[in-house]
Design an enzyme around this catalytic site. Structure first.
Site, PDB file in Angstrom:
ATOM      1  N   LYS A  13      16.513  71.774  57.490  1.00 51.67           N
ATOM      2  CA  LYS A  13      16.858  73.134  57.938  1.00 51.67           C
ATOM      3  C   LYS A  13      18.320  73.198  58.386  1.00 51.67           C
ATOM      4  O   LYS A  13      19.072  74.065  57.956  1.00 51.67           O
ATOM      5  CB  LYS A  13      15.934  73.580  59.098  1.00 51.67           C
ATOM      6  N   ARG A  88       9.228  79.746  66.728  1.00 51.02           N
ATOM      7  CA  ARG A  88       8.531  78.484  66.493  1.00 51.02           C
ATOM      8  C   ARG A  88       7.068  78.570  66.874  1.00 51.02           C
ATOM      9  O   ARG A  88       6.347  77.588  66.812  1.00 51.02           O
ATOM     10  CB  ARG A  88       9.210  77.415  67.342  1.00 51.02           C
ATOM     11  N   ARG A 127      18.576  59.625  60.060  1.00 49.71           N
ATOM     12  CA  ARG A 127      19.509  60.669  60.506  1.00 49.71           C
ATOM     13  C   ARG A 127      20.413  60.158  61.626  1.00 49.71           C
ATOM     14  O   ARG A 127      19.969  59.471  62.538  1.00 49.71           O
ATOM     15  CB  ARG A 127      18.737  61.890  61.029  1.00 49.71           C
ATOM     16  N   ARG A 161      19.128  60.665  67.582  1.00 51.09           N
ATOM     17  CA  ARG A 161      18.522  61.570  68.568  1.00 51.09           C
ATOM     18  C   ARG A 161      17.328  60.909  69.238  1.00 51.09           C
ATOM     19  O   ARG A 161      16.552  60.218  68.593  1.00 51.09           O
ATOM     20  CB  ARG A 161      18.063  62.864  67.876  1.00 51.09           C
ATOM     21  N   ARG A 172       6.065  65.778  66.976  1.00 46.14           N
ATOM     22  CA  ARG A 172       6.758  66.981  66.493  1.00 46.14           C
ATOM     23  C   ARG A 172       6.075  67.535  65.255  1.00 46.14           C
ATOM     24  O   ARG A 172       5.977  68.743  65.082  1.00 46.14           O
ATOM     25  CB  ARG A 172       8.238  66.662  66.213  1.00 46.14           C
TER      26      ARG A 172
HETATM   27  P1  AP5 Z   1      18.167  68.032  59.015  1.00 46.91           P
HETATM   28  O1  AP5 Z   1      18.918  69.057  58.269  1.00 46.91           O
HETATM   29  O2  AP5 Z   1      18.772  67.474  60.258  1.00 46.91           O
HETATM   30  O3  AP5 Z   1      16.646  68.488  59.243  1.00 46.91           O
HETATM   31  P2  AP5 Z   1      16.041  69.635  60.168  1.00 46.91           P
HETATM   32  O4  AP5 Z   1      14.983  70.319  59.395  1.00 46.91           O
HETATM   33  O5  AP5 Z   1      17.130  70.474  60.751  1.00 46.91           O
HETATM   34  O6  AP5 Z   1      15.357  68.715  61.244  1.00 46.91           O
HETATM   35  P3  AP5 Z   1      15.263  68.786  62.822  1.00 46.91           P
HETATM   36  O7  AP5 Z   1      14.616  67.484  63.208  1.00 46.91           O
HETATM   37  O8  AP5 Z   1      16.593  69.065  63.459  1.00 46.91           O
HETATM   38  O9  AP5 Z   1      14.299  69.948  63.022  1.00 46.91           O
HETATM   39  P4  AP5 Z   1      13.434  70.207  64.237  1.00 46.91           P
HETATM   40  O10 AP5 Z   1      12.885  71.519  63.902  1.00 46.91           O
HETATM   41  O11 AP5 Z   1      12.454  69.142  64.551  1.00 46.91           O
HETATM   42  O12 AP5 Z   1      14.487  70.088  65.430  1.00 46.91           O
HETATM   43  P5  AP5 Z   1      15.211  71.173  66.348  1.00 46.91           P
HETATM   44  O13 AP5 Z   1      16.555  70.670  66.635  1.00 46.91           O
HETATM   45  O14 AP5 Z   1      15.029  72.539  65.787  1.00 46.91           O
HETATM   46  O15 AP5 Z   1      17.892  66.824  57.986  1.00 46.91           O
HETATM   47  C1  AP5 Z   1      17.257  65.622  58.401  1.00 46.91           C
HETATM   48  C2  AP5 Z   1      17.965  64.409  57.768  1.00 46.91           C
HETATM   49  O16 AP5 Z   1      17.782  64.440  56.362  1.00 46.91           O
HETATM   50  C3  AP5 Z   1      19.479  64.357  57.994  1.00 46.91           C
HETATM   51  O17 AP5 Z   1      19.857  63.041  58.211  1.00 46.91           O
HETATM   52  C4  AP5 Z   1      20.073  64.896  56.685  1.00 46.91           C
HETATM   53  O18 AP5 Z   1      21.333  64.336  56.417  1.00 46.91           O
HETATM   54  C5  AP5 Z   1      19.024  64.467  55.676  1.00 46.91           C
HETATM   55  N1  AP5 Z   1      18.859  65.418  54.557  1.00 46.91           N
HETATM   56  C6  AP5 Z   1      18.815  66.779  54.627  1.00 46.91           C
HETATM   57  N2  AP5 Z   1      18.628  67.307  53.399  1.00 46.91           N
HETATM   58  C7  AP5 Z   1      18.536  66.248  52.539  1.00 46.91           C
HETATM   59  C8  AP5 Z   1      18.330  66.143  51.124  1.00 46.91           C
HETATM   60  N3  AP5 Z   1      18.180  67.217  50.346  1.00 46.91           N
HETATM   61  N4  AP5 Z   1      18.286  64.907  50.589  1.00 46.91           N
HETATM   62  C9  AP5 Z   1      18.447  63.800  51.352  1.00 46.91           C
HETATM   63  N5  AP5 Z   1      18.638  63.849  52.696  1.00 46.91           N
HETATM   64  C10 AP5 Z   1      18.683  65.047  53.278  1.00 46.91           C
HETATM   65  O19 AP5 Z   1      14.298  71.122  67.663  1.00 46.91           O
HETATM   66  C11 AP5 Z   1      14.290  69.981  68.491  1.00 46.91           C
HETATM   67  C12 AP5 Z   1      13.430  70.263  69.724  1.00 46.91           C
HETATM   68  O20 AP5 Z   1      13.974  71.380  70.469  1.00 46.91           O
HETATM   69  C13 AP5 Z   1      11.972  70.691  69.455  1.00 46.91           C
HETATM   70  O21 AP5 Z   1      11.130  69.555  69.265  1.00 46.91           O
HETATM   71  C14 AP5 Z   1      11.649  71.464  70.738  1.00 46.91           C
HETATM   72  O22 AP5 Z   1      11.386  70.590  71.812  1.00 46.91           O
HETATM   73  C15 AP5 Z   1      12.965  72.186  71.041  1.00 46.91           C
HETATM   74  N6  AP5 Z   1      13.011  73.529  70.441  1.00 46.91           N
HETATM   75  C16 AP5 Z   1      13.897  73.978  69.495  1.00 46.91           C
HETATM   76  N7  AP5 Z   1      13.652  75.265  69.185  1.00 46.91           N
HETATM   77  C17 AP5 Z   1      12.589  75.659  69.950  1.00 46.91           C
HETATM   78  C18 AP5 Z   1      11.840  76.867  70.062  1.00 46.91           C
HETATM   79  N8  AP5 Z   1      12.144  77.945  69.315  1.00 46.91           N
HETATM   80  N9  AP5 Z   1      10.812  76.907  70.940  1.00 46.91           N
HETATM   81  C19 AP5 Z   1      10.498  75.842  71.701  1.00 46.91           C
HETATM   82  N10 AP5 Z   1      11.148  74.658  71.628  1.00 46.91           N
HETATM   83  C20 AP5 Z   1      12.186  74.559  70.756  1.00 46.91           C
END
Ligand code: AP5
Ligand code: ZN
Length: 217
Positions: A13, A88, A127, A161, A172
């Site tokens: 994402k 979410r 990552r 992270r 997660r």
């Molecule tokens: P990346 O792009 O980093 O993946 P992502 O989908 O953004 O993954 P996240 O882990 O950041 O999502 P998340 O939803 O768990 O975390 P968030 O920060 O929102 O890609 C992953 C890896 O793959 C990278 O190394 C990249 O280089 C590689 N990659 C990407 N595309 C590729 C491809 N095509 N081919 C090969 N490699 C590739 O949330 C974290 C925490 O915050 C949550 O657990 C929660 O506690 C809190 N939080 C956030 N938002 C809320 C909310 N709305 N409500 C409540 N809690 C929340």
């Protein structure tokens, strides 16, 4: 254009959001990045969020919704935005609809990134994230930085992270299936969802996403 990006942790994402936001000239709004910025600045909001994030649980809506609303009220989000990680759960989706309705705005598309779980595990395990700005992400195999441990974008230090440990990732994923997946059906009823496979090269996925979004406008 107003877009919501959904998909399991590690689906790409944040990676896709950077390219899509640039292509569409809209701000990328990631609640995860906002929380991490608050944590590194030691704000009260960051202190509240930290324990939940570390455990892979959702930060309570009372904290999250206010933060998201403040960001959506910024002038740069008036004409469009790409939301990454928000909403979410169903409550957040309903609150967002009401917030936007109040300003005569509405979501145009929900882009759902589909990915097998074993790929998620590989992506998250490799990552590396920038300490200065957590929207700068790399992968030790798939997209390594030019110099090991150093962010190509800003020179910041790269780290793993805290919520990317195996146990927390499992949590997660569970939270995603239980809390977040139901919002896809909620938006399907509104005819907003486009699902694309998130496997393949980053640029291929971006191209697929752009084509899917074009069908929605
Ligand atoms: P990346 O792009 O980093 O993946 P992502 O989908 O953004 O993954 P996240 O882990 O950041 O999502 P998340 O939803 O768990 O975390 P968030 O920060 O929102 O890609 C992953 C890896 O793959 C990278 O190394 C990249 O280089 C590689 N990659 C990407 N595309 C590729 C491809 N095509 N081919 C090969 N490699 C590739 O949330 C974290 C925490 O915050 C949550 O657990 C929660 O506690 C809190 N939080 C956030 N938002 C809320 C909310 N709305 N409500 C409540 N809690 C929340
Ligand atoms: Zn950086």
């Amino acid at each position: 254009m107003r877009i919501v990006l959904v998909g399991p942790p590690g689906a790409g994402k944040g990676t896709q959001a950077q390219y899509l936001a640039k292509n569409l000239s809209i701000p990328h709004i990631s609640t995860g990045d906002l929380f991490r910025a608050n944590i590194s600045q030691g704000t009260p909001l960051g202190q509240k969020a930290q324990e939940y994030m570390k455990a892979g649980q959702l930060v309570p809506d009372e904290v999250t919704i206010g933060m998201a609303k403040d960001r959506l009220d910024q002038p740069d989000a008036a004409e469009g935005f790409l939301l990454d990680g928000f909403p979410r759960n169903l409550n957040q989706a309903e609150v967002l609809d009401r917030l936007l309705e109040g300003d005569s705005r509405k979501i145009d598309a929900v882009l759902d990134l589909e990915i097998p779980e074993d790929e998620v595990v590989k992506r998250i395990a490799g990552r590396r994230t920038c300490r200065t700005d957590s929207s700068h992400t790399f992968h030790v195999v798939y997209s390594p930085p030019k110099a090991e441990g150093v962010c190509d974008v800003c020179g910041g230090e790269l780290y793993q992270r805290e919520d990317d440990s195996e146990d927390t990732v499992r949590n997660r994923l569970e939270v995603y299936h239980r809390e977040t997946e139901p919002i896809i059906d909620y938006y399907k009823v509104q005819g907003l969802v486009v699902t694309i496979p998130a496997l393949g090269k980053v640029a291929e996925v971006t191209q697929r996403a752009m084509e899917a979004l074009r069908q929605k406008t």
